[in-house]
Design an enzyme around this catalytic site. Structure first.
Site, PDB file in Angstrom:
ATOM      1  N   ILE A  67       0.871  -1.180   0.000  1.00  0.00           N
ATOM      2  CA  ILE A  67       0.000   0.000   0.000  1.00  0.00           C
ATOM      3  C   ILE A  67       0.906   1.227   0.000  1.00  0.00           C
ATOM      4  CG2 ILE A  67      -1.719   1.308   1.306  1.00  0.00           C
ATOM      5  CD1 ILE A  67      -2.780  -1.294   0.041  1.00  0.00           C
ATOM      6  N   HIS A  87     -13.414   4.552  12.271  1.00  0.00           N
ATOM      7  CA  HIS A  87     -14.319   5.692  12.437  1.00  0.00           C
ATOM      8  C   HIS A  87     -13.737   6.898  11.721  1.00  0.00           C
ATOM      9  CE1 HIS A  87     -12.395   8.287  15.607  1.00  0.00           C
ATOM     10  NE2 HIS A  87     -11.870   7.162  16.036  1.00  0.00           N
ATOM     11  N   ASP A 141      -6.306  10.304  14.890  1.00  0.00           N
ATOM     12  CA  ASP A 141      -7.549   9.764  15.472  1.00  0.00           C
ATOM     13  C   ASP A 141      -8.766  10.360  14.792  1.00  0.00           C
ATOM     14  OD1 ASP A 141      -9.223   9.937  18.701  1.00  0.00           O
ATOM     15  OD2 ASP A 141      -9.458   8.552  17.026  1.00  0.00           O
ATOM     16  N   GLU A 174     -18.138   7.874  16.466  1.00  0.00           N
ATOM     17  CA  GLU A 174     -17.447   6.969  17.398  1.00  0.00           C
ATOM     18  C   GLU A 174     -17.078   7.717  18.655  1.00  0.00           C
ATOM     19  OE1 GLU A 174     -14.121   7.124  18.462  1.00  0.00           O
ATOM     20  OE2 GLU A 174     -13.964   5.169  19.393  1.00  0.00           O
ATOM     21  N   HIS A 182      -6.873  13.726  20.917  1.00  0.00           N
ATOM     22  CA  HIS A 182      -8.067  14.557  21.170  1.00  0.00           C
ATOM     23  C   HIS A 182      -7.721  16.030  21.357  1.00  0.00           C
ATOM     24  CE1 HIS A 182     -11.007  11.093  22.382  1.00  0.00           C
ATOM     25  NE2 HIS A 182     -10.500  10.959  21.177  1.00  0.00           N
TER      26      HIS A 182
HETATM   27  N1  DTR Z   1     -11.347   5.264  21.762  1.00  0.00           N
HETATM   28  C1  DTR Z   1     -10.454   5.658  20.672  1.00  0.00           C
HETATM   29  C2  DTR Z   1      -9.007   5.629  21.059  1.00  0.00           C
HETATM   30  C3  DTR Z   1      -8.635   4.424  21.820  1.00  0.00           C
HETATM   31  C4  DTR Z   1      -8.339   4.371  23.126  1.00  0.00           C
HETATM   32  N2  DTR Z   1      -8.038   3.084  23.466  1.00  0.00           N
HETATM   33  C5  DTR Z   1      -8.140   2.309  22.384  1.00  0.00           C
HETATM   34  C6  DTR Z   1      -7.912   0.939  22.191  1.00  0.00           C
HETATM   35  C7  DTR Z   1      -8.131   0.400  20.936  1.00  0.00           C
HETATM   36  C8  DTR Z   1      -8.508   1.209  19.879  1.00  0.00           C
HETATM   37  C9  DTR Z   1      -8.729   2.620  20.064  1.00  0.00           C
HETATM   38  C10 DTR Z   1      -8.522   3.126  21.330  1.00  0.00           C
HETATM   39  C11 DTR Z   1     -10.801   7.032  20.216  1.00  0.00           C
HETATM   40  O1  DTR Z   1     -10.580   7.987  20.977  1.00  0.00           O
HETATM   41  O2  DTR Z   1     -11.289   7.144  19.089  1.00  0.00           O
HETATM   42 ZN    ZN Z   2     -10.763   9.605  19.751  1.00  0.00          ZN
HETATM   43 ZN    ZN Z   3     -10.442   6.884  17.439  1.00  0.00          ZN
HETATM   44 CA    CA Z   4       3.436   0.318   2.098  1.00  0.00          CA
END
Ligand code: DTR
Ligand code: ZN
Ligand code: ZN
Ligand code: CA
Length: 314
Positions: free
Chosen positions: A41, A122, A134, A168, A284
């Site tokens: 990729i 998400h 994120d 999400e 965040h």
């Molecule tokens: N909840 C997700 C970030 C996150 C925190 N712990 C985990 C474990 C596995 C995957 C994602 C996450 C967010 O803030 O979108």
């Molecule tokens: Zn998040």
């Molecule tokens: Zn996330």
């Molecule tokens: Ca690659």
């Protein structure tokens, strides 16, 4: 195989021969067809999607959050790329916190629709920023993998479905809406759901979800092949979009490079980076921009997404 009585075929010999034919392989027989390897990729392509998502956030109040213009513009961007690549796409609408939310579902035509392999991420950010790690990182990697399936005109045994979830950050709202509105028959057809949420953290760890053993092995074997050690993701079960699928009995797995927890000295020794510092110091936050990405982690994880999609749908 040597017969026990030259010239006479005993029942034992017949059974032994039959078992070779059925269970074992006879020397010289053609090996089982190997699974076609996933293509590389291109990191540049994944980063180009992140640049687009960054531009969208910048043009829409600095975020891509649920119920805001930046989220819908993000979804329209992803959908347009998939429509052009031959996918059958659908937008699923829901309401959360008084605002309209959207999931994007993209089916790759073909494959056994009684066996559906899903990969998702998400697409929404928090209100405070662009959400590039994120979760632009997961969304871009899943998008580029879907585009690679199209470029290869992959004809997998199982049916491939990709998803980008809304809301999400409000509590897995979009993915839970999707799972809850599936019929039990359609839910039972999903043989696995692969989740990618934060896979390009700037101070990365390489974490594999320890849910379905076969999916976990697929990812761990891939990273072993790269010579990259992995750890089991322990930052909190149920904290991303695999949780509604797992609660519904669907086998799940996924990858994660870490959020606000600090990297330990032992982890820095095996992965590099900075011990005592968060995997993602901009989690965040408004600094979660295109500068908040580790290219090596994003590249390795994008390739791992493709590897798992190719292998688990074969
Ligand atoms: N909840 C997700 C970030 C996150 C925190 N712990 C985990 C474990 C596995 C995957 C994602 C996450 C967010 O803030 O979108
Ligand atoms: Zn998040
Ligand atoms: Zn996330
Ligand atoms: Ca690659």
């Amino acid at each position: 195989m040597k017969l026990s009585v030259p010239g006479r075929v005993t029942a034992t010999a017949v059974v032994a021969a039959a078992s070779l034919l059925v269970g074992g392989s006879i020397a010289g027989a053609a090996p089982a067809p190997a699974v076609a390897a996933a293509p590389d990729i291109p990191l540049a392509n994944v980063k180009a999607h992140l640049t687009q998502l960054q531009s969208i956030a910048t043009a829409n109040g600095g975020n891509r959050a649920h119920g805001r213009a930046g989220y819908r513009a993000s979804l329209d961007y992803v959908k347009a790329r998939l429509d052009a690549a031959g996918y059958t796409t659908a937008i699923q609408q829901f309401t959360s916190s008084g605002r309209t939310g959207y999931n994007l579902i993209a089916d790759w035509p073909g494959g056994d629709t009684d066996q559906v392999v899903m990969a998702g991420s998400h697409l929404d950010s928090v209100i405070s920023g662009a959400g590039i790690n994120d979760n632009g990182s997961g969304s871009a990697a899943v998008l580029e993998t879907a585009l690679a399936v199209s470029r290869a005109n992959l004809q997998p045994t199982k049916h491939l479905r990709f998803a980008w979830w809304g809301a999400e950050e409000l509590g897995l709202v979009g993915s839970r809406h999707y799972v809850n509105t599936l019929s039990s028959t359609d839910r039972s057809k999903i043989t696995g759901y692969l989740n990618f949420d934060m896979i390009g953290s700037p101070n990365p760890g390489y974490f594999v979800y320890d849910d379905d053993p076969a999916i976990e092995k697929t990812f761990k074997d891939y990273f072993t092949g790269l010579g990259v050690p992995t750890e089991i993701e322990t930052e909190g079960d149920g904290r991303s979009d695999h949780a509604p699928f797992k609660s519904a009995g669907v086998p799940v797995g996924g990858l994660f490079t870490g959020a606000s927890r600090a990297k330990t000295a032992a982890q820095a020794a095996k992965w590099g980076g900075t011990s005592g510092q968060a995997f993602d110091r901009c989690y965040h936050s408004s600094c979660d921009t295109t500068s908040n990405i580790n290219d090596t982690a994003l590249d390795r994880n994008s390739d791992a997404v493709a590897h798992a999609v190719w292998e688990l749908s074969s």
